[in-house]
Design a protein around this motif. Sequence first.
Motif, PDB file in Angstrom:
ATOM      1  N   HIS A 176       0.867  -1.047   0.079  1.00 11.55           N
ATOM      2  CA  HIS A 176       0.193  -0.103  -0.149  1.00 11.55           C
ATOM      3  C   HIS A 176       0.885   1.258   0.185  1.00 11.55           C
ATOM      4  CE1 HIS A 176      -4.190  -1.476   0.245  1.00 11.55           C
ATOM      5  NE2 HIS A 176      -3.687  -2.425   1.170  1.00 11.55           N
ATOM      6  N   ARG A 177       1.915   1.113   0.652  1.00 13.65           N
ATOM      7  CA  ARG A 177       2.855   2.349   0.592  1.00 13.65           C
ATOM      8  C   ARG A 177       3.473   2.534  -0.860  1.00 13.65           C
ATOM      9  NH1 ARG A 177       2.111   5.414   4.328  1.00 13.65           N
ATOM     10  NH2 ARG A 177       2.992   4.335   6.127  1.00 13.65           N
ATOM     11  N   VAL A 178       3.804   1.562  -1.518  1.00 13.10           N
ATOM     12  CA  VAL A 178       4.245   1.724  -2.925  1.00 13.10           C
ATOM     13  C   VAL A 178       3.178   2.301  -3.582  1.00 13.10           C
ATOM     14  CG1 VAL A 178       4.629   0.244  -4.976  1.00 13.10           C
ATOM     15  CG2 VAL A 178       5.709  -0.186  -2.719  1.00 13.10           C
ATOM     16  N   THR A 179       1.867   1.865  -3.655  1.00  6.75           N
ATOM     17  CA  THR A 179       0.965   2.646  -4.255  1.00  6.75           C
ATOM     18  C   THR A 179       0.762   3.974  -3.950  1.00  6.75           C
ATOM     19  OG1 THR A 179      -0.323   0.224  -4.273  1.00  6.75           O
ATOM     20  CG2 THR A 179      -1.600   2.064  -4.850  1.00  6.75           C
ATOM     21  N   GLY A 180       0.484   4.383  -2.682  1.00  2.14           N
ATOM     22  CA  GLY A 180       0.681   5.576  -2.222  1.00  2.14           C
ATOM     23  C   GLY A 180       1.819   6.728  -2.879  1.00  2.14           C
ATOM     24  N   TYR A 181       3.050   6.103  -3.018  1.00  3.56           N
ATOM     25  CA  TYR A 181       3.884   6.850  -3.540  1.00  3.56           C
ATOM     26  C   TYR A 181       3.582   7.056  -5.255  1.00  3.56           C
ATOM     27  CZ  TYR A 181       6.580   7.171   0.632  1.00  3.56           C
ATOM     28  OH  TYR A 181       6.950   7.484   1.910  1.00  3.56           O
ATOM     29  N   LEU A 182       3.060   5.772  -5.797  1.00  6.47           N
ATOM     30  CA  LEU A 182       2.705   5.876  -7.137  1.00  6.47           C
ATOM     31  C   LEU A 182       1.813   7.042  -7.533  1.00  6.47           C
ATOM     32  CD1 LEU A 182       2.660   2.020  -8.267  1.00  6.47           C
ATOM     33  CD2 LEU A 182       4.182   3.780  -9.032  1.00  6.47           C
ATOM     34  N   GLU A 183       0.669   7.029  -6.565  1.00  4.74           N
ATOM     35  CA  GLU A 183      -0.074   8.065  -6.961  1.00  4.74           C
ATOM     36  C   GLU A 183       0.338   9.320  -6.639  1.00  4.74           C
ATOM     37  OE1 GLU A 183      -2.693   7.091  -8.190  1.00  4.74           O
ATOM     38  OE2 GLU A 183      -3.202   5.215  -7.414  1.00  4.74           O
ATOM     39  N   GLU A 184       1.368   9.651  -5.909  1.00  2.72           N
ATOM     40  CA  GLU A 184       2.029  10.992  -5.736  1.00  2.72           C
ATOM     41  C   GLU A 184       2.592  11.273  -7.153  1.00  2.72           C
ATOM     42  OE1 GLU A 184       4.396  11.251  -2.437  1.00  2.72           O
ATOM     43  OE2 GLU A 184       2.984  10.701  -0.768  1.00  2.72           O
ATOM     44  N   GLU A 185       3.356  10.221  -7.583  1.00  6.18           N
ATOM     45  CA  GLU A 185       3.886  10.608  -8.809  1.00  6.18           C
ATOM     46  C   GLU A 185       2.664  10.910 -10.000  1.00  6.18           C
ATOM     47  OE1 GLU A 185       7.084  10.919  -9.592  1.00  6.18           O
ATOM     48  OE2 GLU A 185       7.639  10.659  -7.559  1.00  6.18           O
ATOM     49  N   ALA A 186       1.854  10.103 -10.040  1.00  7.70           N
ATOM     50  CA  ALA A 186       0.700  10.288 -10.835  1.00  7.70           C
ATOM     51  C   ALA A 186       0.056  11.924 -10.767  1.00  7.70           C
ATOM     52  CB  ALA A 186      -0.516   9.463 -10.536  1.00  7.70           C
ATOM     53  N   ILE A 187       0.252  12.252  -9.467  1.00  6.14           N
ATOM     54  CA  ILE A 187      -0.315  13.900  -9.346  1.00  6.14           C
ATOM     55  C   ILE A 187       0.690  14.546 -10.168  1.00  6.14           C
ATOM     56  CG2 ILE A 187      -0.866  15.610  -7.671  1.00  6.14           C
ATOM     57  CD1 ILE A 187      -1.707  13.565  -5.959  1.00  6.14           C
ATOM     58  N   HIS A 188       2.040  14.555  -9.999  1.00  7.25           N
ATOM     59  CA  HIS A 188       3.059  15.141 -10.365  1.00  7.25           C
ATOM     60  C   HIS A 188       2.998  15.083 -11.790  1.00  7.25           C
ATOM     61  CE1 HIS A 188       7.073  17.081 -11.181  1.00  7.25           C
ATOM     62  NE2 HIS A 188       7.214  16.300 -11.688  1.00  7.25           N
ATOM     63  N   SER A 189       2.671  14.294 -12.492  1.00  4.17           N
ATOM     64  CA  SER A 189       2.489  14.111 -13.797  1.00  4.17           C
ATOM     65  C   SER A 189       1.427  14.474 -14.602  1.00  4.17           C
ATOM     66  CB  SER A 189       2.523  12.492 -14.300  1.00  4.17           C
ATOM     67  OG  SER A 189       3.691  11.697 -14.099  1.00  4.17           O
ATOM     68  N   TYR A 190       0.112  14.530 -14.084  1.00  3.03           N
ATOM     69  CA  TYR A 190      -0.964  15.419 -14.219  1.00  3.03           C
ATOM     70  C   TYR A 190      -0.762  16.960 -14.260  1.00  3.03           C
ATOM     71  CZ  TYR A 190      -3.421  10.921 -15.311  1.00  3.03           C
ATOM     72  OH  TYR A 190      -3.763   9.803 -15.581  1.00  3.03           O
ATOM     73  N   THR A 191      -0.121  17.316 -13.003  1.00  2.11           N
ATOM     74  CA  THR A 191       0.294  18.590 -13.017  1.00  2.11           C
ATOM     75  C   THR A 191       1.110  19.354 -14.276  1.00  2.11           C
ATOM     76  OG1 THR A 191       0.125  18.514 -10.743  1.00  2.11           O
ATOM     77  CG2 THR A 191       1.239  20.329 -11.337  1.00  2.11           C
TER      78      THR A 191
END
Length: 370
Positions: A282-297
């Motif tokens: 779940h921690r890996v997924t949380g960090y993946l979502e943080e990178e997704a936010i950065h990519s969409y920004t």
Amino acid sequence: MGIISLFLPCNFVFSLGLHRMSSRIAGSTLLRHLGPRLFFSAAAARAPTAGEPACSLLLSGSASLAPARSPAAVLVRLFPVRVTSTTAAQAFGGEQEGEAKPSAALREPTAVPPSERKAVASYWGIQPSKIIKEDGTPWRWSCFMPWETYKADTSIDLKKHHVPATLLDKLAYWMVKALRVPTDIFFQRRYGCRAMMLETVAAVPGMVGGMLLHLRSLRRFEQSGGWIRALLEEAENERMHLMTFMEVAQPRWYERALVIAVQGVFFNAYFLGYLVSPKFAHRVTGYLEEEAIHSYTEFLRDLEAGEIDNVPAPAIAIDYWRLPADATLKDVVMVVRADEAHHRDVNHFASDIHYRGMELKDIPAPLGYH
């Protein structure tokens, strides 16, 4: 004893002869019954001419005497069963059993007419429901229903970040950072294709976690606290992101091949990781979502700068997120980014539950958290 010793071999030979004779009789009987089905058709069969042995039709290589049959045709000839339980007469088109025309089950698949679809649904008692939108127009999507749509909460804090403290957290954080490097090199600033690749990966963790929690609930005869549904909702939401961006950018053949390879590797790796340590997964997924936010920004910055055309939003996105009719691609990226922020919170929250020595079922799941 001498007589008995002589009698036993004779008896064995006699029994072997009877066995071979019975095998030949059975084989000839089977060939006599199945031969016409295997090698003849009613239209091509003919009687042997004078002086011609009856078996010549079986051994002849002439196509006019014994036309070649496909394995499927041989099976149908051997086992003339109904291919459907509802419209067998329609499937065969009223043909007689001896005709050489292939059945509908062996023909190339074609689009099913609406009348036949209705007949199948009526037979099983499952009628396709007619969904009407709030404005009275018919609902045009079958992959999601109106009650599954929502307005995204774009006011969510996009800058929240879980600072890695433990060894597992640091391992998860730097693993995700390392995965970003080849992605940046491959896609560069082609954010449409990048979003498709991202969503094919982001939709895996929710499905894997929900599946494993489902199996655990069955094994232990216990409730899941709603986490099965929450994780599967996350996976479905990520899949809808992919369906939306498929309307914006079409992947090339090598990008599709890359998706297959990455999905195969990531699914198995995440599956094993979740079995070993759910809090790490779940921690890996949380960090993946943080990178997704950065990519969409970054995607939004290029849209605002005019480097990417701000085309009208796809119709599926307008209905799924209840966007205005004049919504654009920028609006779609904003709501998708908000979804990723919610998935970030849910997975970091799930990891924190495990870090506190509890199980997910001990804390109610954030169902419908958008």
